[in-house]
Write a protein that holds these residues in place. Sequence first.
Motif, PDB file in Angstrom:
ATOM      1  N   PRO A  90     -46.359 -24.796 -79.468  1.00 11.11           N
ATOM      2  CA  PRO A  90     -47.582 -25.499 -79.867  1.00 11.11           C
ATOM      3  C   PRO A  90     -47.874 -26.743 -79.034  1.00 11.11           C
ATOM      4  CG  PRO A  90     -45.875 -25.761 -81.532  1.00 11.11           C
ATOM      5  CD  PRO A  90     -45.399 -24.703 -80.587  1.00 11.11           C
ATOM      6  N   GLU A  91     -46.838 -27.412 -78.540  1.00 11.76           N
ATOM      7  CA  GLU A  91     -47.079 -28.562 -77.661  1.00 11.76           C
ATOM      8  C   GLU A  91     -47.823 -28.127 -76.398  1.00 11.76           C
ATOM      9  OE1 GLU A  91     -43.888 -32.143 -78.005  1.00 11.76           O
ATOM     10  OE2 GLU A  91     -43.210 -30.324 -77.031  1.00 11.76           O
ATOM     11  N   THR A  92     -47.342 -27.061 -75.786  1.00 14.41           N
ATOM     12  CA  THR A  92     -48.005 -26.556 -74.582  1.00 14.41           C
ATOM     13  C   THR A  92     -49.387 -26.020 -74.907  1.00 14.41           C
ATOM     14  OG1 THR A  92     -45.832 -25.970 -73.682  1.00 14.41           O
ATOM     15  CG2 THR A  92     -47.760 -24.963 -72.647  1.00 14.41           C
ATOM     16  N   ALA A  93     -49.504 -25.320 -76.033  1.00 13.27           N
ATOM     17  CA  ALA A  93     -50.807 -24.786 -76.433  1.00 13.27           C
ATOM     18  C   ALA A  93     -51.801 -25.899 -76.694  1.00 13.27           C
ATOM     19  CB  ALA A  93     -50.652 -23.900 -77.669  1.00 13.27           C
ATOM     20  N   ALA A  94     -51.344 -27.008 -77.310  1.00  8.31           N
ATOM     21  CA  ALA A  94     -52.248 -28.127 -77.575  1.00  8.31           C
ATOM     22  C   ALA A  94     -52.756 -28.730 -76.275  1.00  8.31           C
ATOM     23  CB  ALA A  94     -51.543 -29.178 -78.425  1.00  8.31           C
ATOM     24  N   THR A  95     -51.849 -28.913 -75.311  1.00  6.73           N
ATOM     25  CA  THR A  95     -52.267 -29.473 -74.022  1.00  6.73           C
ATOM     26  C   THR A  95     -53.234 -28.550 -73.293  1.00  6.73           C
ATOM     27  OG1 THR A  95     -50.178 -30.670 -73.791  1.00  6.73           O
ATOM     28  CG2 THR A  95     -51.434 -30.265 -71.777  1.00  6.73           C
ATOM     29  N   LEU A  96     -52.920 -27.270 -73.280  1.00  3.41           N
ATOM     30  CA  LEU A  96     -53.702 -26.319 -72.490  1.00  3.41           C
ATOM     31  C   LEU A  96     -54.987 -25.902 -73.202  1.00  3.41           C
ATOM     32  CD1 LEU A  96     -53.741 -24.630 -69.914  1.00  3.41           C
ATOM     33  CD2 LEU A  96     -52.455 -22.867 -71.127  1.00  3.41           C
ATOM     34  N   LEU A  97     -54.930 -25.734 -74.525  1.00 10.99           N
ATOM     35  CA  LEU A  97     -56.029 -25.101 -75.248  1.00 10.99           C
ATOM     36  C   LEU A  97     -56.867 -26.063 -76.082  1.00 10.99           C
ATOM     37  CD1 LEU A  97     -54.116 -21.921 -76.447  1.00 10.99           C
ATOM     38  CD2 LEU A  97     -55.617 -22.155 -74.466  1.00 10.99           C
ATOM     39  N   ILE A  98     -56.381 -27.250 -76.379  1.00 22.01           N
ATOM     40  CA  ILE A  98     -57.163 -28.200 -77.164  1.00 22.01           C
ATOM     41  C   ILE A  98     -57.517 -29.434 -76.339  1.00 22.01           C
ATOM     42  CG2 ILE A  98     -57.181 -29.702 -79.192  1.00 22.01           C
ATOM     43  CD1 ILE A  98     -55.420 -27.757 -80.635  1.00 22.01           C
ATOM     44  N   GLU A  99     -56.564 -29.987 -75.653  1.00 23.55           N
ATOM     45  CA  GLU A  99     -56.769 -31.284 -75.026  1.00 23.55           C
ATOM     46  C   GLU A  99     -57.261 -31.133 -73.587  1.00 23.55           C
ATOM     47  OE1 GLU A  99     -52.940 -32.963 -75.745  1.00 23.55           O
ATOM     48  OE2 GLU A  99     -53.199 -32.848 -77.919  1.00 23.55           O
ATOM     49  N   ASP A 100     -56.344 -30.960 -72.643  1.00 17.84           N
ATOM     50  CA  ASP A 100     -56.749 -30.963 -71.236  1.00 17.84           C
ATOM     51  C   ASP A 100     -57.517 -29.709 -70.828  1.00 17.84           C
ATOM     52  OD1 ASP A 100     -55.674 -33.428 -70.830  1.00 17.84           O
ATOM     53  OD2 ASP A 100     -53.786 -32.699 -70.032  1.00 17.84           O
ATOM     54  N   MET A 320     -47.991 -43.022 -78.976  1.00 22.01           N
ATOM     55  CA  MET A 320     -49.105 -43.414 -79.835  1.00 22.01           C
ATOM     56  C   MET A 320     -50.084 -44.358 -79.141  1.00 22.01           C
ATOM     57  SD  MET A 320     -47.688 -43.711 -83.711  1.00 22.01           S
ATOM     58  CE  MET A 320     -49.360 -44.077 -84.258  1.00 22.01           C
ATOM     59  N   PRO A 321     -49.618 -45.395 -78.404  1.00 21.62           N
ATOM     60  CA  PRO A 321     -50.593 -46.218 -77.671  1.00 21.62           C
ATOM     61  C   PRO A 321     -51.427 -45.409 -76.685  1.00 21.62           C
ATOM     62  CG  PRO A 321     -48.461 -47.304 -77.746  1.00 21.62           C
ATOM     63  CD  PRO A 321     -48.255 -45.919 -78.267  1.00 21.62           C
ATOM     64  N   MET A 322     -50.813 -44.390 -76.058  1.00 22.45           N
ATOM     65  CA  MET A 322     -51.558 -43.551 -75.128  1.00 22.45           C
ATOM     66  C   MET A 322     -52.650 -42.771 -75.847  1.00 22.45           C
ATOM     67  SD  MET A 322     -50.197 -40.285 -72.965  1.00 22.45           S
ATOM     68  CE  MET A 322     -50.122 -39.329 -74.473  1.00 22.45           C
ATOM     69  N   VAL A 323     -52.317 -42.208 -77.014  1.00 29.01           N
ATOM     70  CA  VAL A 323     -53.298 -41.436 -77.776  1.00 29.01           C
ATOM     71  C   VAL A 323     -54.483 -42.312 -78.147  1.00 29.01           C
ATOM     72  CG1 VAL A 323     -53.686 -40.208 -79.940  1.00 29.01           C
ATOM     73  CG2 VAL A 323     -51.586 -39.814 -78.648  1.00 29.01           C
ATOM     74  N   LEU A 324     -54.219 -43.521 -78.618  1.00 27.10           N
ATOM     75  CA  LEU A 324     -55.302 -44.416 -79.012  1.00 27.10           C
ATOM     76  C   LEU A 324     -56.108 -44.880 -77.797  1.00 27.10           C
ATOM     77  CD1 LEU A 324     -53.441 -46.557 -81.705  1.00 27.10           C
ATOM     78  CD2 LEU A 324     -55.070 -44.694 -82.078  1.00 27.10           C
ATOM     79  N   SER A 325     -55.432 -45.106 -76.675  1.00 28.22           N
ATOM     80  CA  SER A 325     -56.150 -45.584 -75.494  1.00 28.22           C
ATOM     81  C   SER A 325     -57.075 -44.518 -74.920  1.00 28.22           C
ATOM     82  CB  SER A 325     -55.154 -46.037 -74.415  1.00 28.22           C
ATOM     83  OG  SER A 325     -54.410 -44.947 -73.920  1.00 28.22           O
ATOM     84  N   LEU A 326     -56.695 -43.242 -75.071  1.00 22.79           N
ATOM     85  CA  LEU A 326     -57.517 -42.158 -74.530  1.00 22.79           C
ATOM     86  C   LEU A 326     -58.625 -41.731 -75.482  1.00 22.79           C
ATOM     87  CD1 LEU A 326     -54.828 -39.922 -72.801  1.00 22.79           C
ATOM     88  CD2 LEU A 326     -56.548 -41.363 -71.712  1.00 22.79           C
ATOM     89  N   MET A 327     -58.650 -42.325 -76.682  1.00 21.36           N
ATOM     90  CA  MET A 327     -59.682 -41.954 -77.649  1.00 21.36           C
ATOM     91  C   MET A 327     -61.079 -42.183 -77.088  1.00 21.36           C
ATOM     92  SD  MET A 327     -61.944 -43.686 -79.828  1.00 21.36           S
ATOM     93  CE  MET A 327     -61.140 -45.270 -79.877  1.00 21.36           C
ATOM     94  N   LEU A 328     -61.293 -43.333 -76.418  1.00 21.30           N
ATOM     95  CA  LEU A 328     -62.612 -43.617 -75.859  1.00 21.30           C
ATOM     96  C   LEU A 328     -62.996 -42.591 -74.805  1.00 21.30           C
ATOM     97  CD1 LEU A 328     -65.057 -45.532 -75.636  1.00 21.30           C
ATOM     98  CD2 LEU A 328     -63.780 -46.792 -73.894  1.00 21.30           C
ATOM     99  N   CYS A 329     -62.033 -42.182 -73.972  1.00 21.60           N
ATOM    100  CA  CYS A 329     -62.323 -41.190 -72.937  1.00 21.60           C
ATOM    101  C   CYS A 329     -62.728 -39.854 -73.556  1.00 21.60           C
ATOM    102  CB  CYS A 329     -61.107 -40.999 -72.039  1.00 21.60           C
ATOM    103  SG  CYS A 329     -60.590 -42.500 -71.169  1.00 21.60           S
ATOM    104  N   THR A 330     -62.134 -39.508 -74.691  1.00 26.96           N
ATOM    105  CA  THR A 330     -62.484 -38.267 -75.375  1.00 26.96           C
ATOM    106  C   THR A 330     -63.935 -38.290 -75.823  1.00 26.96           C
ATOM    107  OG1 THR A 330     -60.206 -37.967 -76.130  1.00 26.96           O
ATOM    108  CG2 THR A 330     -61.917 -36.790 -77.333  1.00 26.96           C
ATOM    109  N   VAL A 331     -64.373 -39.439 -76.357  1.00 26.10           N
ATOM    110  CA  VAL A 331     -65.751 -39.557 -76.835  1.00 26.10           C
ATOM    111  C   VAL A 331     -66.737 -39.560 -75.685  1.00 26.10           C
ATOM    112  CG1 VAL A 331     -67.362 -41.077 -78.058  1.00 26.10           C
ATOM    113  CG2 VAL A 331     -65.069 -40.713 -78.953  1.00 26.10           C
TER     114      VAL A 331
END
Length: 557
Positions: A90-100, A320-331
């Motif tokens: 699921p980690e790889t699937a999340a990166t490949l299929l949901i996020e990047d 966690m800081p990375m996830v929050l910092s990339l939130m703006l880029c996602t939007v």
Amino acid sequence: MGAGARPVAGAGRRDGGAVTGAPAAVRRGGAPAAPGAAAPLGRSLARAAALTAGLTAAGALGGLLRDQTLARLFGAGGATDAFLVAWTVPETAATLLIEDGMALLLVPAFSRALAARAAAPGSRDADADPVRALLSATLPRLCAALAGGSALLAAGAPLLVRLLAPGLADPAAAVDCTRLTALTVLTFGVAGYLSAALRAHRSFAAPAAIYVAYNLTIIGTMLALHARWGVRAAAAGVALGGALIVAVQLPSSVRALPRPRLRRAVPGGTAGLPVAGLLAPVVCFAVGRQAQVLVERFLASGLPAGAISHLNYAQKVAQMPMVLSLMLCTVTFPVVARAVADGEAARAGRRAVRDLTLAGLVVLLGAAYVAACAPQITGVLFERGAFTAADTAATAAVMRVYALGLLGHTLAGALIRPFFAAGRPTWYPAGAMAAGLLVTAGAGLPAARCWGAPGLAAANAAGITTTAVLLLHGLGTRVVAAPVRRIATGLGRLAVAAAAAVAVGGPLAALPADPLLGAAAGALLVPAVFAGTALAVRAPEVRHLLVVVKGKLAHAR
């Protein structure tokens, strides 16, 4: 913006003022824009950012609760290692299929289709609707391929476990868990497709809520079934959570997207966008990024039992800081992609550079706190049940090393978006990621022998930092006319502020015997020292942020 919201006012126009904060007429030198023309987009972005931030924080909190539950029930031994090998799927699937992967492919694709629809308004309800054509061309084939991938992974679970972790103490449990987590290839792929389509339509609530539903499902399943199934209950929770993140997005998707027509499917994409041509470079980048974790776990499987668990717990907290910092880029990624689709490359570049500096500011402040207070954070979050004081010390040591690579991880996540916003195939990001992976693998083997799990974390940090440097260089030479040297100088000053905050905050946070008091003291000291040092070294991002905050407070009064 609520779930299932339609594109905001102005989405089909070439309004740029709200993105950079400057009036459109000033930037383009044309006639003044109509009053309020850019404001709706700016207000919608602010609302979307706030909504996404709240749901992202809730999802991150759910992830912490999930890891706390895993640590309390199963500790950091061989059983947890077995589950974490299966967790690789699921980690790889999340990166490949949901996020990047899926986002980099489909947000530009839907942005191009929406731009084509805006250019021909009468096509919205017709069979020639570009959005409907894109759905018809991609969604059915994708679902069939994902279902086949899930079945193949489930059947090949024993071989996969041997390849991922040849030295694992309990391979049978890992195989059982892998067969359950293999279902996420299908569910994460559908969820990622819907997330990309909804974000392109400026609907952010449902995509941002998926990790809240996912983590709560895993927690509930572990609590309900751990006595009967052991660590396999965690894998069952992953499988159920994957199904739920699709269900969470279905109502918004039905409202926002047209129904695809299978008979009109056209291979390779629509609206002039070569989706098939983009697939290989995007997949190679996403797989290369996730392969850093695979290299870690492969090498850690030969270390004493618990090493994989210590790496996992440290990574989950440190990121966690990375996830929050990339939130703006996602939007803002849909805004960048739409600007490119509308032919406004300069506006897209300004937005990308601004996102990059803000993300760097947030992640360096967070990294300073993680490095300064790692023992206290780990003790508060995990030291109970089967998770011992020795596990706390081992995890904190790894966490501090991981913090060194957080800026690199954030820059890689932020920089990749401009490269693919235009919807044109480019192999440069995949090459940069391959170079970083070679550094991780080459340094990881000797580092693991000398320093164990912290050595693997150091190799990870070195590899991703290499990738980030290459991507930053490529941004200015291949994508936009970005002031790379100025960006690097600003980030360097922020890094100096982070180092000072760790040097001062770490020893002071260690003074209280209670880890909760130490973590609280660090939460006050680290930001104060970071801000003071950043102002002293003239970091422009901090000064600009303080000016903005003062202006907002003055306006509120």
